[in-house]
Design a protein around this motif. Structure first.
Motif: not given
Length: 288
Positions: A23-31, A135-138, A164-179
């Motif tokens: 649910q956090e990845a779905a709407d990321a409002r309250l935790q 929901r992805q970033r570098v 130093p590191e170049l990092a790629y992140e993506r949320l919700n890949l294959l499943a809600a809430g995945a990272r």
């Protein structure tokens, strides 16, 4: 570095406390403001950078998640958020790694063991690109950490690591809430840190292992990934791996330098058995 490691950062970075609920990845409002749980796992990890042997390492530990304005302990580890915007962040970060027994390592036989290691220092994050829809970033991440080791009877300062590191992140890949996170970058270390891994003092010299004094500089380059997926609102699993290249490393002539490639794999879980009634709003970024 998350750790300037013996492949050991992988063990703790992947087993870092925290679950990310669907649910956090779905709407990321309250935790939940506070959570407590149990985490654990293990991996097949090199004994130290450029070691010729891997061993199974594992750990189970209780954890807490606290989502405060400045101090946070969450799915990205323990952090002090001194400054945080969507494009730039400055954190105080902590990390750690497993010990390694010299009795189980041919190159280090008869030498002192490598102890538990801990790290602390600032980490600057610059977001180079972000897609809020997918929901992805570098990021370009610039951590500088002091390293300490302990056998639980004393603590020793082991120098500074810059990774130093170049990092790629993506949320919700294959499943809600995945990272998913994939990172690539070089590692540099001061003389104390290099000595800890590669120095051979005269009293430990033997045929095939001459005395050696390490130099500061380039340690190697790592490519690493981790994938965390929630199975339920309270239980998540994480898997990851790392490939490290030590071609051209400053201390590749050390008798303890055995391999130019190291590989690591790890699996872990986190189970949140308590969540506070108090809730807090998430930040403007879906990644925090």
């Amino acid at each position: 570095m998350s750790r300037l490691f013996s492949g050991l950062l992988l063990g703790l970075a992947l087993l870092a406390p925290g679950t990310m609920h669907a649910q956090e990845a779905a709407d990321a409002r309250l935790q939940p403001k506070f959570e407590a749980g149990l985490a654990g796992g293990g991996g097949w990890l090199p004994d130290y950078p450029a070691a010729g042997q891997n061993h199974v390492q594992g750990l189970f530990f209780p954890y807490v998640i606290f989502r405060g304005e400045i101090l946070r302990s969450d799915s990205q580890g323990v952090r002090g958020r001194f400054y945080n915007t969507e494009g730039l962040g400055l954190d105080l970060s902590l990390s750690g790694s497993f010990p390694a027994s010299s009795a189980d390592n041919d190159a280090r036989e008869g030498m002192p063991d490598l102890d538990w290691q801990g790290e602390i220092g600032p980490a600057l994050r610059l977001t180079l690109w972000q897609d809020r829809t997918v929901r992805q970033r570098v990021n370009l991440e610039l951590p500088v950490r002091a390293v300490f080791s302990t056998d639980w009877s004393s603590v020793h300062y082991r120098g500074i690591v810059v990774a130093p590191e170049l990092a790629y992140e993506r949320l919700n890949l294959l499943a809600a809430g995945a990272r998913l996170r994939v990172g690539l970058g070089p590692i540099f270390a001061t003389n104390r840190m290099m000595d800890y891994f590669y120095r051979v003092e005269p009293q430990y010299a033997r045929p095939g292992r001459p005395a050696y004094d390490a130099d500061p500089g380039y340690l190697g380059t790592r490519l690493q990934f981790s994938y965390r997926m929630p199975l339920t609102e309270r239980l998540s699993i994480v898997a990851g791996g790392r490939l490290e290249s030590f071609h051209g490393a400053t201390n590749d002539d050390s008798p303890l330098f055995r391999e130019k490639w190291n590989t690591s794999v790890a699996l872990g879980f986190a189970w949140s058995f308590y969540q506070s009634e108090a809730r807090v709003a998430s930040t403007s970024s879906p990644f925090d």
